[in-house]
Motif scaffolding. Sequence first.
Motif, PDB file in Angstrom:
ATOM      1  N   ALA A 132       0.832  -1.214   0.000  1.00 54.95           N
ATOM      2  CA  ALA A 132       0.000   0.000   0.000  1.00 54.95           C
ATOM      3  C   ALA A 132       0.860   1.254   0.000  1.00 54.95           C
ATOM      4  O   ALA A 132       1.866   1.331   0.700  1.00 54.95           O
ATOM      5  CB  ALA A 132      -0.925  -0.007   1.212  1.00 54.95           C
ATOM      6  N   ARG A 133       0.417   2.259  -0.760  1.00 51.90           N
ATOM      7  CA  ARG A 133       1.157   3.519  -0.852  1.00 51.90           C
ATOM      8  C   ARG A 133       0.298   4.736  -0.526  1.00 51.90           C
ATOM      9  O   ARG A 133       0.826   5.812  -0.238  1.00 51.90           O
ATOM     10  CB  ARG A 133       1.731   3.665  -2.274  1.00 51.90           C
ATOM     11  N   GLY A 163       2.864   6.875   6.456  1.00 46.96           N
ATOM     12  CA  GLY A 163       2.089   7.869   5.726  1.00 46.96           C
ATOM     13  C   GLY A 163       0.913   7.333   4.958  1.00 46.96           C
ATOM     14  O   GLY A 163       0.222   8.091   4.265  1.00 46.96           O
ATOM     15  N   VAL A 164       0.659   6.047   5.046  1.00 48.85           N
ATOM     16  CA  VAL A 164      -0.515   5.455   4.397  1.00 48.85           C
ATOM     17  C   VAL A 164      -1.698   5.593   5.359  1.00 48.85           C
ATOM     18  O   VAL A 164      -1.632   5.112   6.490  1.00 48.85           O
ATOM     19  CB  VAL A 164      -0.276   3.973   4.052  1.00 48.85           C
ATOM     20  N   GLN A 165      -2.766   6.260   4.922  1.00 47.59           N
ATOM     21  CA  GLN A 165      -3.911   6.439   5.811  1.00 47.59           C
ATOM     22  C   GLN A 165      -4.721   5.150   5.919  1.00 47.59           C
ATOM     23  O   GLN A 165      -5.165   4.590   4.913  1.00 47.59           O
ATOM     24  CB  GLN A 165      -4.822   7.553   5.319  1.00 47.59           C
ATOM     25  N   VAL A 166      -4.920   4.691   7.153  1.00 48.40           N
ATOM     26  CA  VAL A 166      -5.688   3.480   7.407  1.00 48.40           C
ATOM     27  C   VAL A 166      -7.012   3.864   8.070  1.00 48.40           C
ATOM     28  O   VAL A 166      -7.022   4.577   9.085  1.00 48.40           O
ATOM     29  CB  VAL A 166      -4.918   2.503   8.319  1.00 48.40           C
ATOM     30  N   GLY A 223      -7.379   1.786  -3.554  1.00 48.72           N
ATOM     31  CA  GLY A 223      -8.439   1.894  -4.550  1.00 48.72           C
ATOM     32  C   GLY A 223      -8.229   0.999  -5.756  1.00 48.72           C
ATOM     33  O   GLY A 223      -8.999   1.074  -6.728  1.00 48.72           O
ATOM     34  N   HIS A 224      -7.222   0.115  -5.689  1.00 49.83           N
ATOM     35  CA  HIS A 224      -6.890  -0.764  -6.816  1.00 49.83           C
ATOM     36  C   HIS A 224      -7.192  -2.229  -6.552  1.00 49.83           C
ATOM     37  O   HIS A 224      -7.504  -2.980  -7.476  1.00 49.83           O
ATOM     38  CB  HIS A 224      -5.402  -0.635  -7.165  1.00 49.83           C
ATOM     39  N   ILE A 225      -7.071  -2.638  -5.286  1.00 52.69           N
ATOM     40  CA  ILE A 225      -7.234  -4.047  -4.922  1.00 52.69           C
ATOM     41  C   ILE A 225      -8.291  -4.146  -3.827  1.00 52.69           C
ATOM     42  O   ILE A 225      -8.322  -3.324  -2.905  1.00 52.69           O
ATOM     43  CB  ILE A 225      -5.914  -4.654  -4.408  1.00 52.69           C
TER      44      ILE A 225
END
Length: 488
Positions: A132-133, A163-166, A223-225
């Motif tokens: 995840a990015r 920095g990846v919002q969870v 938003g991809h997987i």
Amino acid sequence: MLNRCHDTATSRVPGGCHMSLCSPWSLLRAASALSLALLLTCCTLTTIAPEMAYSNPTPVKIDGTHGPLSAERSKAILDRLKAGGVQTNIFDLHMAIEEAIVGSPLSLDNKVELLQDGPATYQSMFTAIDAARDHINMETYILDDDEVGQRFAAALIAKQRKGVQVNLIRDSVGTLKTPSEFFKRLTDAGIKVLEFNPVNPATAKAGWEVNQRDHRKLLIVDGHIAFLGGINISGVYSTGSLSQRSKDKKDKKDKPDDKLPWRDTDLRLEGSVVAELQKLFIETWEKQKGQPLAKRHYFPKIKPKGKEVVRAIGSSPDDPYSLIYATLISALHSAQTEILLTNAYFAPDQQFLAELKEAKARGVDVKLIVPSSTDSWLVFHAGRTRYTELLEAGVKIYERRGALLHVKTAVIDGVWSTVGSTNLDWRSFVHNQEVNAVVLGTEFGDKMRAVFAADQAKSDEITLDEWRHRSLKVRAMELFGRLWLYWL
């Protein structure tokens, strides 16, 4: 226990045995009927008429990675799907009806991976989380504070710190046994955690509807997987049902329920359908009045990833009726050759049962795989009260041995498949938020049929003669389970 609705008790003990009015059986039945009658008006399922005719039918919409396709292109795709399948009118009957009922588009150019059991599913999820990015959106019913739950917590915290919002939605009842310290650790790291319909009314922000639960299992990365299906976040899934340890001594049929490996089915999806699942997550977040979501690329541009045609279907108690239920009813009604159902909690209403029996009457091969062991004793025995009428109609019923079945899938005519969180019971159809994916086409249908066949090989068939001679103890448990089904 939470309130739920079920249909009224029958006037006969399952299996055809009439009981005298002065017997304990009749007293139990009378108490059951009275209790159920008093609660009958608390909730109902809308009657769905699959053969309904629309004066101005809406053309089936198909979305690609660059937006909606033209009517001509959409028709060409559906014609190709029809040509590649068996002789069935499921596309002609089901598609127009589903479009009118659900409204969400069919999504083109998707890649769909079929996942079985906890180890394989968790590994795929962790791989996606690690990559995840931008953001991770997770929605779950159960999130246990055990080895598996702690591993997920560590992975999510690590990404948040990079920095990846969870964003996490967890059901209040499903996570009731998980200590608050577990979630405090997540929020202290910056993860946004939303408790769905809190048990404590003082903490409810969107009204107090404790009987409405979020039963969805959904993970969306960048938003991809996306992942969806029946799997919760719990150590009970640590051992797969396909492992060598579950294959000895007739699949360990007599092993205690709490030691059996859990058998589940999930999907990993890439492509345009992920945006529809993202919408469902954000809609729930906003309805539950969660903190404003941090600005992220929740709807990135998506490139074609595969060739599967998929529809995402979310159901909510706020809807006039269960969208997933309506879709299932229409699919059953459209079946021409084969219906293969696998479900962990089978206690459906009369309309659903009628569709199964009517399908069998018109020559459809109808098979059902249910558990032989369960984590929900009451639902298990309540569902068994349906066996007699189904077996008498010619429906084949198999009980899966050697594993605790938690699967929620269907394959119809080898071209229409669904995987999701929805059980075939009143709670899923009336009280729960659920999410399913419908996948069209024979290629994926063949994979689903192969999985069904593998489970069938590990199951024991229930015959009508055998069922008619079951013990009085078993019959008593069925009646008791059916009575308490309201409160599950």
